[in-house]
Design a protein around this motif. Sequence first.
Motif: not given
Length: 167
Positions: A125-139
């Motif tokens: 049940h998540l009607d309008n999810p935000e399609y984004r990732l936050l604070n992304v840090s690649y290894l």
Amino acid sequence: MNLVEAKYLEYTVNVIFKEFLEYNGHEDLPTYKILWKHNDKLFFANTLNFENNYTIMISKTTPDLIPYYERLSIVENSKFSNDIREFVFSKYLGKRFANPLPLYNDPLALLKESISLATSLDEFHLDNPEYRLLNVSYLDSKIDLPFILVDKDFELEPISLIEVSKN
């Protein structure tokens, strides 16, 4: 796992167990970040934006295009936080002598159990999810991004839980 399942996973790890344990007097609990994998790239990222009191915040804009944050409305988003919360409480926290502290302090067990819980729900049940990732840090690089936008079919694989702090 898709992005909605990933949001349930992050909510399970970082809110339900920790909030319950803190409420019951356990202090100095670790905070975990989920190490994700997508297209053979490893990175840390948040799928949800939390306030200090575990409230989920979503980004909005005014008609004048001024950004601001608002608490996630349970009414707008059906039962997002409640359905996983009820499931976890009935399995672990609602029992008389249940103590999830050993589970929370074992990152491998916590990740496995949280994945199992988050993916075992019959309905999400998540009607309008935000399609984004936050604070992304690649290894594999020194790239740190405040956010990345992703599409609806974006798939993530949880790899590990890394302790980032003790509160």
